[in-house]
Design a protein around this motif. Sequence first.
Motif: not given
Length: 282
Positions: A214-222, A152-169
Amino acid sequence: MPHLPHPTPEQLRRDPLPLRGRTALVTGASRCGGIGHAVARRLVAYGASVYLHHHVPHDAAMPWGADRPEDVVASVRGAAPDPQQAQVLHGPGDLTEPEGPARLLAEAADALGGRVDVLVANHALSGDDGPLDAIDQQMLDRHWAVDTRSVILLVQAYARLRAELPPRTPGGRVVMMTSGQDMAGGMPGEVAYALQKGALASATRTLATSLADLAVTVNTVNPGPVDTDYLTGEAYDTVASMFPGGRWGMPDDPARLIAWLATDEAEWITGNVIDSEGGFRR
């Protein structure tokens, strides 16, 4: 409402390098026999630049042992269309440390030119678990710290980094890993692990909604039972017989799915827990 136009014939032809120009962080890639290594090879083969995270002390303490990070990197680089030009980087990280996930994401982004497009959270704590009567607070806390909190903390850090990019990169992808604990029979012999992996599965839709702007997809694989060198002998054969195909899943089986989820072809797939079990009969 007008329909979107059909894809042109050129758009229907699959790009052999659909991740060209994209960057990826793959966690839990300490061994050539693991899923993380297989995922990284697929991403590199599709044209991505990849940063491999490893925590050698964990695998070194397990019966299967750890490989040298340099050997893992060499194997991943060898899967690239041009191994001489492939950008495959690596670094250690103890993700049980509260600041570990954010630090790892920052290090990967810096190494990859300031951007991480694809996050594959593949790492997990092995061992140190048991049935309901055997687990204790320390077991639960250790699995929570590695299997869930750090992701969860990795996803949080990732989202914060993506938010610095142009919208919907384009190209933003998060893939987490679960273990089929919601299937018939559950995982009564690994209660701590099942609980924490189940938490990720339950959080998938919430995280997908959180990152949608952020135009980011999130999926989980089993990935189902995968032969990563942890089981041998009669027990190995028994599990193999439970697959219609008569064989275990191999690391490249879930890797193919995860690599596809990282491409633009999967941009409409988000908020899902996807089973890749080869028809496994529990």
